[in-house]
Design an enzyme around this catalytic site. Structure first.
Site, short mmCIF file in Angstrom:
data_model
loop_
_atom_site.label_atom_id
_atom_site.label_comp_id
_atom_site.label_asym_id
_atom_site.label_seq_id
_atom_site.Cartn_x
_atom_site.Cartn_y
_atom_site.Cartn_z
N ASP A 94 0.88 -1.29 0.13
CA ASP A 94 -0.02 -0.08 -0.11
C ASP A 94 1.12 1.21 0.07
O ASP A 94 2.15 1.15 0.46
CB ASP A 94 -1.01 0.03 1.31
CG ASP A 94 -1.96 1.02 1.26
OD1 ASP A 94 -1.94 1.68 0.19
OD2 ASP A 94 -2.65 1.14 2.13
N ASP A 267 -8.43 -7.32 0.44
CA ASP A 267 -7.37 -7.26 1.82
C ASP A 267 -8.11 -6.71 3.02
O ASP A 267 -9.17 -5.81 2.68
CB ASP A 267 -6.27 -6.51 1.45
CG ASP A 267 -6.55 -5.04 1.77
OD1 ASP A 267 -5.99 -4.60 2.97
OD2 ASP A 267 -6.89 -4.14 0.88
N CYS A 305 -12.46 -28.29 7.74
CA CYS A 305 -11.35 -27.44 7.66
C CYS A 305 -10.26 -28.01 7.26
O CYS A 305 -9.84 -28.86 8.37
CB CYS A 305 -11.47 -26.28 8.54
SG CYS A 305 -10.19 -24.96 8.45
N CYS A 307 -7.04 -26.70 7.77
CA CYS A 307 -6.13 -26.05 8.48
C CYS A 307 -5.54 -26.69 9.42
O CYS A 307 -6.01 -27.55 10.19
CB CYS A 307 -6.52 -24.50 8.90
SG CYS A 307 -7.47 -24.32 10.59
N CYS A 310 -7.57 -26.74 12.83
CA CYS A 310 -8.79 -27.60 12.96
C CYS A 310 -8.18 -29.22 12.93
O CYS A 310 -8.84 -30.15 13.51
CB CYS A 310 -9.38 -27.43 11.75
SG CYS A 310 -10.50 -25.79 12.07
N HIS A 336 -6.60 -20.53 11.23
CA HIS A 336 -7.87 -20.84 11.20
C HIS A 336 -8.64 -19.64 10.19
O HIS A 336 -9.28 -19.89 9.23
CB HIS A 336 -8.53 -21.29 12.17
CG HIS A 336 -10.09 -21.50 11.89
ND1 HIS A 336 -10.54 -22.85 11.24
CD2 HIS A 336 -11.01 -20.71 11.94
CE1 HIS A 336 -11.84 -22.64 10.88
NE2 HIS A 336 -12.25 -21.47 11.57
#
Length: 368
Positions: A94, A267, A305, A307, A310, A336
């Site tokens: 940015d 974002d 999930c 991830c 999880c 997560h």
């Protein structure tokens, strides 16, 4: 900049949603997608390999913050931002415009640029379009943003019009200052909540043949329903063959609506910020792990999930970590939440490709 040639591979027949591929020097980005925010060269609490495991493709750094600490000279000396933070994938920086203009009590705006007091040590700093681009060239991100004026909400018509015209003039200076062909410079559309000023800004910014365009000045305090109105106003004026980036938006409903209007990139700090407050995102819902109901719950947050969190830990353990203020808890919840938003955005991409985006959108809107 042939290496940044955006390609649309599928569109939705009922909306303006599209699935695309955006190539960069550090890999191609499959769109639409969510981009995690790594303001100071780190997505808070998450190591690069853990971040890659969430499905993140492209991440953000911030010019303003990295200029203040550690300084672009140090980042450049250490091989650029990719090497400095050990992230092999694409990075976007940015311009620092939003952060500078949020310092309302510490800064002064002129046509030349912005002068402000550093919130770190009180030093007087002068940011110009040229300075922002110089810093971003030194940082070495794949995509860099033009320095713009982001008006607050609410702001008068005349105030916003002045910001629109200044953003246009500053973009010209950014283009002249840009020195690296391996970095894609995106222009930013401003205009507040005034449709005619949004159209004016979009027409001004797209006069320049840039690799991509962003919709800025949203999520600055306006009602959420106005975000979609702004996106619907601006999107038709942006080129079909260039990526469109909606800055600072990362909630399910707003992302889905923006994708339906043809936006490709998003974002937001929401995933990690929620994690630091003990909140998790589960299939569109927001859960507070401080609630007693989770203290003896041996199930994972989400059995579907993939991830790391999880797959390895229970709700009870995560609740314990947060209640104990253990740093591991912030990391696991961030992993997560980031995975959840990556799955959400890429799930919408798959829906566009398979032809059922409109049905998916209707389901999301009915639930949120």
């Amino acid at each position: 900049m042939a290496s940044f040639s955006f390609r649309v591979i599928q569109t939705c027949s009922h909306t303006h949603a599209r699935a695309g591929i955006f190539p960069t020097p550090h890999g191609s980005v499959l769109t639409p997608t969510f981009m995690p925010v790594g303001t100071l060269g780190t997505v808070k609490g998450v190591a690069p390999d853990q971040l890659a495991g969430t499905g993140a493709q492209m991440i953000l750094g911030n010019t303003y913050h990295l200029h203040l600490q550690p300084g672009e000279e140090i980042v450049q000396h250490c091989g650029g931002l990719h090497r400095f933070m050990n992230w092999p994938g694409p990075i976007l920086t940015d311009s620092g415009g939003f952060q500078v203009f949020s310092l309302s009590s510490l800064r002064q705006i002129t046509d030349d640029g912005v002068t402000f007091r550093s919130p770190r040590n009180g030093d007087l700093i002068h940011f110009t379009p040229e300075k922002s681009i110089q810093i971003q060239n030194a940082l070495g991100a794949d995509v860099i943003m033009a320095f713009d004026e982001c008006p607050p909400y609410p702001a008068s018509y005349d105030e916003v019009k002045n910001a629109v015209n200044r953003t246009d003039q500053w973009l010209k200076r950014c283009i002249d200052a840009h020195q690296r062909s391996d970095q894609a410079l995106f222009g930013i559309v401003q205009g507040g909540v005034y449709p005619e000023l949004r159209r004016l800004s979009a027409q001004q910014i797209t006069e320049y043949d840039l690799p991509g365009y962003a919709i800025g000045g949203v999520s600055v305090g306006e009602p959420s329903e106005l975000i979609h109105d702004i996106v619907k106003t601006v999107a038709p004026y942006l080129p079909l063959d260039k990526p469109r980036y909606l800055m600072g938006v990362g909630t399910y409903r707003e992302m889905a609506l923006a994708i339906s209007a043809g936006v490709d990139l998003f974002d937001c700090v929401i995933p990690t910020r929620l994690a630091r407050h003990g909140a998790v995102l589960v299939r569109g819902e927001r859960w507070n792990l401080k609630n007693r109901v989770f203290q003896r719950d041996e199930r994972p947050l989400d059995s579907t999930c993939p991830c790391y969190t999880c797959q390895n830990f229970s709700r009870a353990y995560l609740s314990h970590l947060f209640r104990s203020r253990e740093l591991l808890g912030y990391t696991l919840l961030s992993i997560h939440n980031l995975t959840e938003l990556m799955r959400f955005s890429l799930g919408l991409r798959q829906a566009i490709i398979t032809g059922n985006f409109a049905e998916k959108l209707a389901s999301i809107l009915s639930e949120n």
